[in-house]
Design a protein around this motif. Structure first.
Motif, mmCIF file in Angstrom:
data_model
loop_
_atom_site.group_PDB
_atom_site.id
_atom_site.type_symbol
_atom_site.label_atom_id
_atom_site.label_comp_id
_atom_site.label_asym_id
_atom_site.label_seq_id
_atom_site.Cartn_x
_atom_site.Cartn_y
_atom_site.Cartn_z
ATOM 1 N N LEU A 108 -29.225 -3.677 -11.360
ATOM 2 C CA LEU A 108 -28.302 -3.678 -12.503
ATOM 3 C C LEU A 108 -28.933 -2.966 -13.697
ATOM 4 C CD1 LEU A 108 -26.952 -7.357 -12.226
ATOM 5 C CD2 LEU A 108 -25.723 -5.275 -11.620
ATOM 6 N N LEU A 109 -30.227 -3.217 -13.872
ATOM 7 C CA LEU A 109 -30.958 -2.583 -14.983
ATOM 8 C C LEU A 109 -31.027 -1.068 -14.793
ATOM 9 C CD1 LEU A 109 -32.262 -4.203 -17.278
ATOM 10 C CD2 LEU A 109 -34.471 -3.776 -16.215
ATOM 11 N N ASP A 110 -31.327 -0.638 -13.582
ATOM 12 C CA ASP A 110 -31.408 0.802 -13.284
ATOM 13 C C ASP A 110 -30.065 1.477 -13.583
ATOM 14 O OD1 ASP A 110 -33.993 0.583 -12.480
ATOM 15 O OD2 ASP A 110 -33.586 0.633 -10.322
ATOM 16 N N ILE A 111 -28.982 0.822 -13.177
ATOM 17 C CA ILE A 111 -27.644 1.405 -13.392
ATOM 18 C C ILE A 111 -27.373 1.540 -14.887
ATOM 19 C CG2 ILE A 111 -25.157 0.944 -13.144
ATOM 20 C CD1 ILE A 111 -25.833 -0.179 -10.331
ATOM 21 N N TYR A 114 -29.149 4.549 -16.371
ATOM 22 C CA TYR A 114 -28.497 5.829 -16.052
ATOM 23 C C TYR A 114 -27.197 5.998 -16.850
ATOM 24 C CZ TYR A 114 -31.658 7.315 -12.357
ATOM 25 O OH TYR A 114 -32.758 7.765 -11.667
ATOM 26 N N ILE A 115 -26.449 4.917 -17.026
ATOM 27 C CA ILE A 115 -25.191 4.999 -17.797
ATOM 28 C C ILE A 115 -25.520 5.404 -19.239
ATOM 29 C CG2 ILE A 115 -23.285 3.615 -18.773
ATOM 30 C CD1 ILE A 115 -22.772 4.269 -15.857
ATOM 31 N N GLU A 116 -26.592 4.814 -19.786
ATOM 32 C CA GLU A 116 -27.002 5.164 -21.167
ATOM 33 C C GLU A 116 -27.351 6.643 -21.272
ATOM 34 O OE1 GLU A 116 -30.201 2.585 -22.372
ATOM 35 O OE2 GLU A 116 -28.845 0.847 -22.312
ATOM 36 N N LYS A 117 -27.837 7.234 -20.169
ATOM 37 C CA LYS A 117 -28.209 8.661 -20.192
ATOM 38 C C LYS A 117 -27.034 9.539 -19.759
ATOM 39 C CE LYS A 117 -32.978 7.728 -18.866
ATOM 40 N NZ LYS A 117 -33.815 7.737 -17.665
ATOM 41 N N ASP A 118 -25.827 8.979 -19.785
ATOM 42 C CA ASP A 118 -24.589 9.743 -19.513
ATOM 43 C C ASP A 118 -24.371 10.149 -18.061
ATOM 44 O OD1 ASP A 118 -23.196 9.694 -21.795
ATOM 45 O OD2 ASP A 118 -24.218 11.427 -22.686
ATOM 46 N N TYR A 119 -24.957 9.433 -17.157
ATOM 47 C CA TYR A 119 -24.728 9.707 -15.725
ATOM 48 C C TYR A 119 -23.442 9.049 -15.255
ATOM 49 C CZ TYR A 119 -29.286 11.737 -14.572
ATOM 50 O OH TYR A 119 -30.376 12.556 -14.473
ATOM 51 N N ASP A 120 -22.817 9.594 -14.234
ATOM 52 C CA ASP A 120 -21.833 8.880 -13.440
ATOM 53 C C ASP A 120 -22.605 8.278 -12.263
ATOM 54 O OD1 ASP A 120 -19.841 10.535 -14.978
ATOM 55 O OD2 ASP A 120 -18.492 9.478 -13.604
ATOM 56 N N VAL A 121 -22.223 7.077 -11.861
ATOM 57 C CA VAL A 121 -22.940 6.388 -10.782
ATOM 58 C C VAL A 121 -22.042 6.276 -9.552
ATOM 59 C CG1 VAL A 121 -24.056 4.212 -10.096
ATOM 60 C CG2 VAL A 121 -24.242 5.010 -12.467
ATOM 61 N N ASN A 133 -19.124 -6.512 -7.695
ATOM 62 C CA ASN A 133 -18.326 -6.859 -8.884
ATOM 63 C C ASN A 133 -19.177 -6.786 -10.145
ATOM 64 O OD1 ASN A 133 -16.149 -7.296 -7.252
ATOM 65 N ND2 ASN A 133 -16.322 -9.523 -7.239
ATOM 66 N N ALA A 134 -20.417 -7.301 -10.045
ATOM 67 C CA ALA A 134 -21.305 -7.266 -11.218
ATOM 68 C C ALA A 134 -21.612 -5.828 -11.607
ATOM 69 C CB ALA A 134 -22.592 -8.028 -10.919
ATOM 70 N N VAL A 135 -21.859 -4.989 -10.614
ATOM 71 C CA VAL A 135 -22.172 -3.570 -10.879
ATOM 72 C C VAL A 135 -20.969 -2.875 -11.522
ATOM 73 C CG1 VAL A 135 -22.544 -1.351 -9.732
ATOM 74 C CG2 VAL A 135 -23.947 -3.318 -9.102
ATOM 75 N N LEU A 136 -19.789 -3.052 -10.928
ATOM 76 C CA LEU A 136 -18.601 -2.327 -11.407
ATOM 77 C C LEU A 136 -18.189 -2.766 -12.811
ATOM 78 C CD1 LEU A 136 -16.583 -2.273 -8.062
ATOM 79 C CD2 LEU A 136 -17.703 -0.329 -9.157
ATOM 80 N N SER A 137 -18.608 -3.977 -13.204
ATOM 81 C CA SER A 137 -18.238 -4.465 -14.545
ATOM 82 C C SER A 137 -19.026 -3.741 -15.642
ATOM 83 C CB SER A 137 -18.495 -5.970 -14.648
ATOM 84 O OG SER A 137 -19.895 -6.224 -14.709
ATOM 85 N N ILE A 138 -20.074 -3.017 -15.276
ATOM 86 C CA ILE A 138 -20.934 -2.393 -16.289
ATOM 87 C C ILE A 138 -20.231 -1.247 -16.997
ATOM 88 C CG2 ILE A 138 -23.089 -1.068 -16.629
ATOM 89 C CD1 ILE A 138 -24.290 -2.706 -14.314
ATOM 90 N N SER A 139 -19.511 -0.407 -16.233
ATOM 91 C CA SER A 139 -18.915 0.790 -16.850
ATOM 92 C C SER A 139 -17.839 1.380 -15.934
ATOM 93 C CB SER A 139 -20.030 1.833 -17.068
ATOM 94 O OG SER A 139 -19.485 3.101 -17.282
ATOM 95 N N SER A 140 -16.895 2.075 -16.565
ATOM 96 C CA SER A 140 -15.859 2.761 -15.768
ATOM 97 C C SER A 140 -16.431 4.037 -15.138
ATOM 98 C CB SER A 140 -14.652 3.097 -16.644
ATOM 99 O OG SER A 140 -15.097 3.898 -17.714
ATOM 100 N N LYS A 141 -17.681 4.370 -15.490
ATOM 101 C CA LYS A 141 -18.314 5.567 -14.900
ATOM 102 C C LYS A 141 -19.026 5.235 -13.577
ATOM 103 C CE LYS A 141 -20.129 8.709 -17.566
ATOM 104 N NZ LYS A 141 -21.098 9.292 -18.499
ATOM 105 N N ILE A 142 -18.751 4.033 -13.060
ATOM 106 C CA ILE A 142 -19.336 3.652 -11.757
ATOM 107 C C ILE A 142 -18.232 3.733 -10.713
ATOM 108 C CG2 ILE A 142 -20.510 1.829 -10.469
ATOM 109 C CD1 ILE A 142 -21.541 0.824 -13.236
#
Ligand code: SF4
Length: 283
Positions: A108-111, A114-121, A133-142
């Motif tokens: 979760l931390l790694d994701i 990467y989101i902070e650095k503007d990556y799509d995951v 579910n926990a991962v997908l809740s982080i950002s719509s860029k996942i």
């Protein structure tokens, strides 16, 4: 009957950590009701053990679970929980323990980094699983990749793409999906997040050289690491079965069975596997 058990078996480090966290929550909050939000791990015996300590287990939607509690201690399950839900529990004044496995926490931390650095995951995972579910809740860029064919459907206008996976996937399946993603997005960065327990158990199975009349995968049908092992066992040995207790063996005709291989998921008690070994050896 000849019985071989693949090592390691019994709880993985993540499950040990979850149980320790729950013990701490019970011991440090004497008298307060402790709630387990989500099945702590996917194993009925562990859940029953947890309930025997007076802990109430609330399965299903985690946000609704928090909405229903006004006072007490909450322990979030091993598979990870969204920050929003954890924050909601804190804001309500509940005592909060996040028992997410350290491998899941790292993922979760790694994701987030990467989101902070503007990556799509591109997240390779199991739809509806707590971890996904926990991962997908982080950002719509996942973007969830549940199967190989999903790779073709992904539409991303970003050269910064990272590929991350659920911790309990099969190393083989991951390899094929990585290969397809590399072809479509040659500039993608890859992070392999398969946990140590899954990796070692899968490796032991794949490197097993002998033939067996029967291969028994012990573990719960809701446990993703168990189901991954079961799928791999069926691919390698067509005579593989999945059971969660010794009692289920009564439904199989074992009279002609001479050579058995046993392996177990990461949330199965060691004693449970040993019970099955003893039962088979005495046949
Ligand atoms: S199987 Fe892996 S991810 Fe799941 S609890 Fe164990 S170590 Fe953690």
């Amino acid at each position: 009957m000849n019985v071989k058990v693949l090592k390691p078996y019994g709880f993985c480090a993540g499950v040990e950590y979850v149980i320790k966290t729950l013990d701490k929550a019970v011991n440090d909050n004497n008298g307060k009701q402790v709630y387990c939000i989500g099945d702590l791990v996917h194993n009925d015996e562990v859940i029953n053990f947890v309930k025997s300590k007076g802990v109430k287990v609330i399965s299903g939607n985690k946000e609704e679970a928090i909405d229903s509690i006004d006072f007490g201690v909450v322990v979030f399950s091993a598979h990870g929980t969204s920050d929003k839900i954890i924050q909601k529990a804190i804001d309500k004044g509940l005592v909060v323990y996040d028992a997410a496995c350290p491998f899941v926490k790292k993922e979760l931390l790694d994701i987030k980094k990467y989101i902070e650095k503007d990556y799509d995951v591109l997240f390779i995972g199991v739809p509806g699983h707590d971890e996904a579910n926990a991962v997908l809740s982080i950002s719509s860029k996942i973007h969830l990749i549940a199967r190989l064919s999903d790779v073709e459907q992904i539409n991303i206008n970003n050269k910064k793409i990272v590929v991350i996976n659920q911790t309990t996937l099969s190393t083989d399946e991951l390899h094929y999906i990585h290969f397809a993603i590399k072809k479509r997005f040659p500039y993608a960065v890859f992070e392999d997040e398969i946990c140590n327990s899954s990796r070692i158990r899968q490796k032991m199975l794949l490197s097993e050289a002998n033939d067996y009349d029967l291969v028994i995968v012990v573990g719960d049908k809701h446990s993703n690491n168990t189901q991954t092992l079961f799928k791999m066992a069926k691919e390698k040995y067509c005579n593989a079965i999945n059971i969660s207790s010794k009692e289920q063996l009564h439904t199989f005709d074992l009279h002609k069975t001479q050579n058995v291989l046993i392996l177990s998921g990461a949330s199965v008690m060691k004693e449970k596997v040993e019970e099955i070994i003893k039962f088979l050896k005495n046949l």
